[in-house]
Structures are given as structure tokens and as C-alpha cells.
Design an enzyme around this catalytic site. Structure first.
Site, PDB file in Angstrom:
ATOM      1  N   ASP A 105      36.775  -2.943 -51.547  1.00  0.00           N
ATOM      2  CA  ASP A 105      36.130  -4.227 -51.245  1.00  0.00           C
ATOM      3  C   ASP A 105      34.797  -4.038 -50.516  1.00  0.00           C
ATOM      4  OD1 ASP A 105      38.289  -5.473 -52.351  1.00  0.00           O
ATOM      5  OD2 ASP A 105      39.202  -6.041 -50.441  1.00  0.00           O
TER       6      ASP A 105
HETATM    7  N1  URA Z   1      43.173  -3.425 -50.672  1.00  0.00           N
HETATM    8  C1  URA Z   1      42.315  -4.375 -50.246  1.00  0.00           C
HETATM    9  O1  URA Z   1      42.697  -5.491 -49.920  1.00  0.00           O
HETATM   10  N2  URA Z   1      41.013  -4.063 -50.180  1.00  0.00           N
HETATM   11  C2  URA Z   1      40.515  -2.840 -50.514  1.00  0.00           C
HETATM   12  O2  URA Z   1      39.298  -2.605 -50.429  1.00  0.00           O
HETATM   13  C3  URA Z   1      41.423  -1.862 -50.952  1.00  0.00           C
HETATM   14  C4  URA Z   1      42.758  -2.179 -51.019  1.00  0.00           C
END
Ligand code: URA
Length: 232
Positions: A105
Site C-alpha cells: 500500500d
Molecule cells: N496488507 C495491507 O493491508 N497493506 C499492505 O500494504 C500489505 C498487506
């Protein structure tokens, strides 16, 4: 790689333009296996030893890069408005079609693998291979036994989709290590969301057998060899 033209080989491995390379070859500044070659269309192959202007030009079929992604940077190849992990690489990689193998993310930090080897990227991201990914998360509430047990059994998300069993190891009151073998969209945030817990920080520390070195600051990267990253 088979046989390719000398000027193309050098162009693939350096930042010189094809016309600059041709000029240098015509001027006698290039050698193949120790012998000066003045024809740009001379055919060379992977194991030939090529020098341009006294410098060895090494053939590298693919590159594999481990980056510590900073917050606010997208794990994508390009984006109109936001800086991407590929934008953080120096110019020497610009002729390669490098992309991130898997997503992290925008507001997460930590390990992103970048490569131009599509087959490798497929192997490490394909759900079939169950590659472990380990994250350190900081939460807005305490880690409870209910969460740890729920993760172990497999969380059912609000949209009804079921997650595979995952490890949640309590590291501190509101800090945990989470280990997943799949990669659904915002998976960890949504898994904690089921327990009304928010994720303040999320950092990926490991993919398969590769752990991000502590020495790598946010935005830094290192070239790696992929051989031992996943058990075959
Ligand atoms: N799970 C999430 O919520 N975000 C990420 O970046 C990776 C795994």
C-alpha cells in the site's frame, strides 16, 4: 540471449545512445574478446567479453532489486501524479522494463522486489506458490487473544471472502508480526478491521527467504540474486 548485434548489446547495457555507440565502434574504441571490432553489426553473444572505451560491458539478463519503500510512494511502474518505486531507481536502470513484483500500500513501508524478469515475478506473486510475507504492524488498540486465534483459523472479511490461516505474533501491546501466504487487497488492514482495530503503520520485513537488511533506509535499494528467495 542468442547472437545479437554489437551496438545493440552495448546499448542494452549502457546509457550511450545507439548513434554514440556506433561512432565509438567506428573509431576503434570497442573490442570483443580482446580484438578491436569496427562493425556495429558484428554479432556477439552472452559469454563474449566486450570492452568499450577501456571499460568492460557486462551482460545482465535480468535485474532483481530489493527496495525499502518509503511512505507515500506507489508500488507501481508509473503514475501521473504520484512518485513510484520505479521513479526512485537511478538512470542506469532506465532502459529496462522494471516493475514491482507484488504490491504494498501507498502508506506502507518496507520490502518491495523489483525486476524485469516476468517469470520470476509471476512465481513470487502467484497464489499457487504460497510465498510467505511477513509484516510488522502498529495498531490503534491492543493485540488480543481473540485476534491471534482468529488469524490462526482464517479471518472472514466483511465482503464474505475467507482468508487463509495467518500468523499474528504479539510483539508489544499494540504491535505485532503478521505472516501471510496470500495477498488480497489491503488484506492486513481488512483482517484487523473485522476486530475493529485500525492499522497505524505497516512495514513489510520479508518475502519468502529474503529479509530486508536493517542497513537499508527508506528509499534505498540493493541488487540481489533471486536463487534462494523461494524454495522450489
Ligand atoms: N496488507 C495491507 O493491508 N497493506 C499492505 O500494504 C500489505 C498487506
Amino acid at each position: 540471449m542468442g547472437k545479437i548485434r554489437l551496438d545493440k548489446y552495448i546499448s542494452n547495457e549502457t546509457l550511450y545512445s545507439r548513434s554514440e555507440i556506433r561512432k565509438m565502434i567506428f573509431k576503434g574504441q570497442c573490442s570483443v574478446n580482446g580484438i578491436t571490432v569496427c562493425q556495429p553489426d558484428f554479432k556477439v553473444e552472452e559469454n563474449d567479453s566486450i570492452c568499450l572505451d577501456g571499460q568492460a560491458v557486462h551482460f545482465q539478463k535480468y535485474v532483481y532489486i530489493a527496495m525499502n519503500k518509503p511512505k507515500g510512494v506507489l508500488s507501481a511502474s508509473e503514475d501521473k501524479s504520484c512518485k513510484t518505486v520505479v521513479d526512485l531507481l537511478p538512470e542506469k536502470y532506465s532502459k529496462r522494463n522494471i516493475f514491482p513484483a507484488g504490491r504494498l500500500d501507498k502508506d506502507s513501508t518496507g520490502l518491495v522486489l523489483l525486476t524485469d524478469d516476468g517469470e520470476f515475478a509471476h512465481r513470487i506473486t502467484s497464489p499457487k506458490h504460497h510465498i510467505e510475507k511477513s509484516y510488522i504492524v502498529t495498531l490503534d488498540a491492543d493485540v488480543t487473544e481473540e485476534v491471534i486465534d482468529g488469524f490462526k483459523k482464517g479471518v472472514t472479511l466483511y465482503d464474505g471472502s475467507e482468508c487463509k490461516p495467518a500468523v499474528c505474533q504479539k510483539l508489544d501491546d499494540n504491535k505485532a508480526r503478521v505472516i501471510l501466504t496470500q495477498g488480497k487487497y489491503h488484506q492486513i488492514k481488512r483482517m484487523f478491521g473485522v476486530y475493529n482495530i485500525g492499522v497505524n503503520d505497516l512495514h513489510r520485513e520479508r518475502m519468502g527467504n529474503y529479509t530486508l537488511p536493517d542497513s537499508l533506509s527508506e528509499g534505498d535499494f540493493v541488487e540481489i540474486t533471486p536463487e534462494n528467495l523461494i524454495d522450489s
